[in-house]
Design an enzyme around this catalytic site. Structure first.
Site, mmCIF file in Angstrom:
data_model
loop_
_atom_site.group_PDB
_atom_site.id
_atom_site.type_symbol
_atom_site.label_atom_id
_atom_site.label_comp_id
_atom_site.label_asym_id
_atom_site.label_seq_id
_atom_site.Cartn_x
_atom_site.Cartn_y
_atom_site.Cartn_z
ATOM 1 N N GLY A 172 -152.565 32.886 -34.656
ATOM 2 C CA GLY A 172 -151.754 33.966 -34.100
ATOM 3 C C GLY A 172 -150.393 33.438 -33.709
ATOM 4 N N GLY A 213 -144.169 36.074 -29.284
ATOM 5 C CA GLY A 213 -142.973 35.674 -28.574
ATOM 6 C C GLY A 213 -143.202 34.499 -27.641
ATOM 7 N N PHE A 214 -144.417 34.365 -27.127
ATOM 8 C CA PHE A 214 -144.733 33.322 -26.160
ATOM 9 C C PHE A 214 -144.914 31.965 -26.827
ATOM 10 C CE2 PHE A 214 -148.489 34.823 -28.064
ATOM 11 C CZ PHE A 214 -149.219 33.691 -28.280
ATOM 12 N N VAL A 263 -151.029 30.750 -31.241
ATOM 13 C CA VAL A 263 -152.441 30.587 -30.896
ATOM 14 C C VAL A 263 -153.104 29.772 -32.007
ATOM 15 C CG1 VAL A 263 -154.627 31.745 -30.434
ATOM 16 C CG2 VAL A 263 -152.498 32.782 -29.649
ATOM 17 N N LYS A 279 -153.774 28.840 -26.643
ATOM 18 C CA LYS A 279 -152.485 29.521 -26.618
ATOM 19 C C LYS A 279 -151.454 28.513 -26.133
ATOM 20 C CE LYS A 279 -151.375 33.225 -23.782
ATOM 21 N NZ LYS A 279 -151.832 34.545 -23.320
ATOM 22 N N ASP A 329 -152.054 46.738 -19.933
ATOM 23 C CA ASP A 329 -151.705 46.725 -21.354
ATOM 24 C C ASP A 329 -152.938 46.824 -22.253
ATOM 25 O OD1 ASP A 329 -149.940 46.791 -23.454
ATOM 26 O OD2 ASP A 329 -149.712 44.618 -23.582
#
Ligand SMILES: *[C@@H]1O[C@H](CO)[C@@H](O)[C@H](O)[C@H]1NC(C)=O
Ligand SMILES: *[C@@H]1O[C@H](CO)[C@@H](O)[C@H](O)[C@H]1NC(C)=O
Ligand SMILES: *[C@@H]1O[C@H](CO)[C@@H](O)[C@H](O)[C@H]1NC(C)=O
Ligand SMILES: *[C@@H]1O[C@H](CO)[C@@H](O)[C@H](O)[C@H]1NC(C)=O
Ligand SMILES: *[C@@H]1O[C@H](CO)[C@@H](O)[C@H](O)[C@H]1NC(C)=O
Ligand SMILES: *[C@@H]1O[C@H](CO)[C@@H](O)[C@H](O)[C@H]1NC(C)=O
Ligand SMILES: *[C@@H]1O[C@H](CO)[C@@H](O)[C@H](O)[C@H]1NC(C)=O
Ligand SMILES: *[C@@H]1O[C@H](CO)[C@@H](O)[C@H](O)[C@H]1NC(C)=O
Ligand SMILES: *[C@@H]1O[C@H](CO)[C@@H](O)[C@H](O)[C@H]1NC(C)=O
Ligand SMILES: *[C@@H]1O[C@H](CO)[C@@H](O)[C@H](O)[C@H]1NC(C)=O
Ligand SMILES: *[C@@H]1O[C@H](CO)[C@@H](O)[C@H](O)[C@H]1NC(C)=O
Ligand SMILES: *[C@@H]1O[C@H](CO)[C@@H](O)[C@H](O)[C@H]1NC(C)=O
Length: 832
Positions: A523, A526-527, A530, A544, A641
């Site tokens: 994955g 923006g952060f 993964v 992550k 969310d």
């Protein structure tokens, strides 16, 4: 010498060689050196082979080639040359191996009790690798290799133990890789009350799997026997009032094959193939903690500690000198006498200092378990009321587990295992207890205080450096709303007990993910990214890794650590630990093999996997997870969310809520919060949140309502087009509801007459959840009651909010979504 046989074999030998496509041996047929018979599917062969580094010849069955021997006939009596034959005995009753002198060196040894005197036997190599001796008039199996294992345990083979006779059908190791003769290790099924697999070093237990709960062995750190994903699962049969137990396993399909082989070093090795290509090979017992009882009675083994052994909480070494020399064999004894024992011995009245339990999470259940069927509460009470009960645990699969006397073979894991509740004297409980009476111990005993303090300081510094005042509210987890912002941030961090969260070393994570290799990447957002990884104990994890540039990500990273480290629920993704070293910040989660819900739900082909039963299970699972967040955990948490890409699916497609980067924690009496920074995803945000920044349990309920309608319709709210009126899914559902056409909202994949009533009820509940006015929406507790029909009559829904489809549709990029940042629909706007 057997004249008949000899004659026949002479006749036979004048014929041409045995064809490889034959799967049977019938007299007068012989199998000689360089000849084999094959199962019809060509996967298995029976013939002669030599192990490495020896010229001795053995008769065996192999899968694909001679590297994968699954069974051996003459393991104790090898042939010295190539003159051996495999055939049916002269009296037609047994399969035999003869040497060059025509002496029987191995026989199936079935006594001659065939149904009919006209019967002959035929040996047949079957498609599952089983060699069966069939009585040819009746077709009955009178002998089979599957009931006489060598060192390999394959599907349909049976290991068994008989309590009355003491008989064991076991797998036995080879002496050495060159000598298949019976070695000193064996594998059996043991413990009639709650059966599990044992490996023995001669007569001493060497390793145990922990009890089977119907899905997993509870004593395994990880899914090394990936039962749900690969094997169809183990089957344990208990007969004769439990005095006979048998274990076997089946395969999911005919393209899959697996072996569990007991090596000559006493290690179980699991190997799997798909379409005859090896896809997996792993050794079960890989480390010191896997050695049975290494820390002695009442000791506990944890690889993360050094030394690995500690006494259980409330216990001290029986012999301190030995213990400090790392000789743990004598184990540990209690520090404080239990109240129930004092009562027994001096007859004194209860002094109000009652015994209680302290919890040890993610633990291998100790040996000698007693299993029974009460509820969780009854299990605890039953144990508390029985002074000889020293621990209990509860597992949804096999229910109540209790232990008396010593606790042996306890291992602490990073993930997996059970929560073990250990009986303690009152004085111990007060020493170790947290506010709610049951304390969780990450590491006990020689807890590495240095690293904890370092962690607190590092974390504190990060927070001071990056978090805004408003976010500090969040840190003040579980405490009443903090008016005064002058409190020290490090103090706040201490309140959330960061030390409960295991810290991983960078080098461990790096090697687990092949140095964050591109093939491990699952994955991206923006952060950062993964990655899938495998820890040294075999546990599969998702890592992550925060990108160094992402300041926003850092805030959410800390938020997530703080929120989720306190939570534990089967419908929430589990955070196993974090890694903070230099610039590196990483979160380590349990790995979810089936990606996220959107991956299935909105894919025309994959959605077929989700039949109504599965979708209902998903709805129920999410609702339980949310109920836990809102009400049942010690904190009250608003997720903020919820959407399909934040619902991850495990191996059985059970849902787990993920991404707590935006979650907010509420203190005691607080019910509603508001924020200037509105973060979330269009299409799932409630009106009061999207417009005014107000969030509460009811804003999560709104998002869940949208999610529910998406699950039922198989269509995305935001990507929904209704040509005439530009309605989104909510608007379209509302239109159909008023036209009494709501049935056409249902995804055709699940619209089966038997389910329609139940599905319509769910749609109704969904519409009640997406009502414009927050207070008209149900709480999660009400939602659950509605779903399971405790509330029979549902209120009529009013018009949902946001029925127009104004919002531009964009593709979700969500992959393994441990963070909302990898979904481009995430937005941030200024409220008010
Ligand atoms: C078996 O095959 C090998 C290699 O083809 C050959 O050298 C050997 O003589 C054969 N043995 C017998 C007994 O046929
Ligand atoms: C076979 O023998 C060779 C040479 O002695 C040795 O290096 C190798 O380890 C042996 N293989 C096994 C499996 O024992
Ligand atoms: C068996 O097949 C595997 C995979 O093709 C190969 O690596 C191995 O060397 C083979 N072993 C033998 C004894 O032929
Ligand atoms: C068969 O019986 C003989 C004689 O009792 C015994 O020596 C032999 O070990 C047995 N073989 C097997 C495979 O059980
Ligand atoms: C088994 O088969 C052989 C060969 O066909 C035959 O001679 C013999 O009578 C049969 N035995 C019995 C018990 O039927
Ligand atoms: C049983 O065995 C005999 C002798 O081998 C054979 O003639 C006969 O056809 C067999 N019967 C069946 C049902 O296979
Ligand atoms: C098995 O037991 C023997 C004898 O007690 C011991 O010497 C040996 O080290 C053990 N093997 C392993 C692998 O623990
Ligand atoms: C057989 O099962 C395996 C393991 O679950 C799976 O990976 C594979 O895709 C399946 N094959 C077929 C043809 O269904
Ligand atoms: C099992 O136990 C029950 C009660 O103890 C007894 O009545 C029954 O006969 C037993 N059954 C067997 C097969 O031993
Ligand atoms: C460890 O302690 C036990 C029990 O006192 C003793 O029998 C054993 O010899 C010790 N082992 C070692 C290696 O010192
Ligand atoms: C372990 O604890 C139990 C009670 O919990 C006690 O009976 C036993 O003596 C302890 N130590 C050993 C070595 O068994
Ligand atoms: C505790 O952890 C720190 C930092 O990881 C390390 O330097 C230290 O050696 C550890 N101490 C012990 C006793 O394991």
């Amino acid at each position: 010498m057997l004249p008949v046989l000899l004659t026949l074999s002479i006749i036979y030998m004048t014929n041409s060689g045995t064809s490889a496509s034959v799967n049977t041996i019938t007299l007068p047929q012989l199998i000689k050196e360089n000849e084999t018979i094959s199962s019809n599917n060509e996967a298995f062969k029976l013939g002669f082979f030599s192990p490495v580094n020896t010229t001795n010849r053995y008769v065996g069955i192999w899968y694909i080639n001679q590297s994968n021997i699954i069974w051996i006939a003459n393991r104790e009596k090898p042939l010295q040359d190539s003159s051996g034959v495999i055939t049916i005995s002269h009296d037609y009753t047994n399969l035999v191996v003869l040497n060059g002198q025509k002496h029987v060196i191995w026989s199936s040894n079935v006594s001659s009790n065939l149904a009919s005197s006209n019967s002959n036997v035929t040996a047949q190599l079957q498609n599952d690798g089983n060699l069966a001796l069939l009585e040819n008039t009746t077709g009955n199996i009178i002998w089979e290799s599957g009931k006489h294992p060598s060192n390999a345990f394959i599907a349909n083979m049976i290991l068994s133990s008989n309590q009355k006779t003491g008989e064991r059908v076991k797998a036995t190791s080879w002496k050495t890789p060159s000598a298949p003769a019976i070695g000193k290790f064996s594998a059996t099924i043991e413990r009639f009350n709650a059966p599990e697999i044992f490996v023995w070093n001669q007569t001493k237990p060497y390793w145990r799997s922990g009890p089977w709960n119907g899905q997993d062995f509870l004593g395994l750190a990880s899914n090394w026997l990936p039962t749900s994903a690969n094997l169809k699962g183990f089957i344990i049969r208990r007969e004769d009032n439990g005095s006979l137990v048998e274990i076997t396993y089946t395969l999911p399909n005919s393209s899959f094959f697996a072996t569990i082989v007991l090596s000559s070093e006493g290690k179980l090795v699991y190997t799997a193939w798909i379409n005859m290509i090896q896809v997996r090979k792993r050794v079960v017992q890989q480390n010191d903690c896997d050695v049975y009882g290494i820390c002695g009675p009442n000791g506990s083994c944890d690889l993360k500690n050094s030394p690995i052994c500690t006494c259980l909480i409330g216990f001290k070494p029986r012999n301190v000198g030995e213990w400090n020399r790392e000789n743990w064999t004598s184990g540990c004894v209690r520090r404080a006498t239990l109240q129930c024992e004092r009562g027994k011995y001096n007859g004194s009245a209860l002094d109000g200092e009652e015994d209680g339990f302290l919890k040890l999470e993610t633990t291998k259940p100790p040996d000698f378990v007693e299993q029974s069927y009460p509820s969780l509460d009854a299990c605890r009470i039953e144990c508390l009321n029985n002074c000889s009960c020293v621990a209990y645990a509860y597992d949804n699969g096999i229910r109540c587990l209790t232990w008396s006397d010593k606790l042996i073979d306890i291992v602490r894991f990073t993930g997996g295992g059970i929560d073990l509740y250990i009986r303690q004297a009152y004085s111990e409980i007060t020493k170790h207890t947290d506010t709610d009476g049951i304390h969780t111990h990450g590491i006990h005993g020689k807890r590495n205080i240095t690293s904890i303090i370092i962690a607190i300081v590092i974390v504190g510094v990060i927070i001071v450096a990056t978090l805004k005042i408003q976010s500090l509210l969040v840190l003040n987890a579980g405490q009443t709303h903090q008016e005064n912002q002058s409190a020290s941030p490090i103090g706040d961090v201490k309140q959330v007990k960061i030390e409960d969260l295991p810290l991983f070393e960078f080098k461990i994570i790096s090697s687990a993910t092949n140095n964050f290799g591109s093939t491990n990447k699952i994955g991206q957002g923006g952060f950062g990214s993964v990655y899938k990884g495998e820890l040294p104990d075999g546990l599969e994890v998702a890592v992550k890794r925060l990108s160094k540039a992402s300041a926003q990500g850092l805030e959410e990273f800390m938020n997530e650590v703080i929120v989720i480290s306190k939570l534990q629920h089967r419908n929430l993704v589990r955070l196993l630990g974090c890694c903070i070293e230099g610039d590196e910040k990483m979160l380590v989660y349990e790995y979810m093999p089936n990606n996220s819900l959107d991956f299935y739900l909105f894919d025309p082909v994959k959605k077929k996997v989700l039949d109504w039963k599965k979708r209902l299970t998903i709805i129920e699972g999410i609702s339980r997870g949310l109920l836990y967040l809102h009400r049942d955990s010690r904190l009250r948490i608003i997720h903020r969310d919820l959407k399909p890409s934040n619902i991850l699916l495990d191996g059985e497609l059970n849902p787990k809520i993920s991404d707590f980067g935006m979650a907010r924690i509420f203190g005691g009496s607080e019910n509603e919060g508001n924020t200037r920074r509105i973060v979330g995803t269009y299409g799932y945000m409630s009106p009061e949140y999207a417009m005014e920044g107000l969030f509460s349990e009811k804003s999560d309920v709104f998002s869940f309502g949208v999610l529910l309608l998406e699950i039922i319709s198989g269509r995305k709210n935001t990507s929904f087009y209704n040509h005439e009126q530009a309605l989104n899914l909510l608007g379209y559902a509302w239109k159909l509801w008023n036209e009494e056409e709501i049935i056409s909202l249902i995804d055709p994949e699940i619209c089966k007459p038997d389910y329609v009533d139940q599905i319509l009820r769910c749609i109704h509940i969904g519409l009640v959840c997406v009502q414009e006015i927050a207070k008209e929406r149900p709480t999660m507790a009400t939602f659950v009651s509605m779903l399971n029909s405790e509330i029979v009559k549902l209120p009529p829904p009013s018009q949902p909010a946001f029925i127009q489809s104004k919002i531009e549709h964009r593709e979700d990029l969500a992959q393994q979504n441990y963070d909302s940042k990898n979904s481009v629909t995430v937005t941030s706007l200024q409220g008010r």
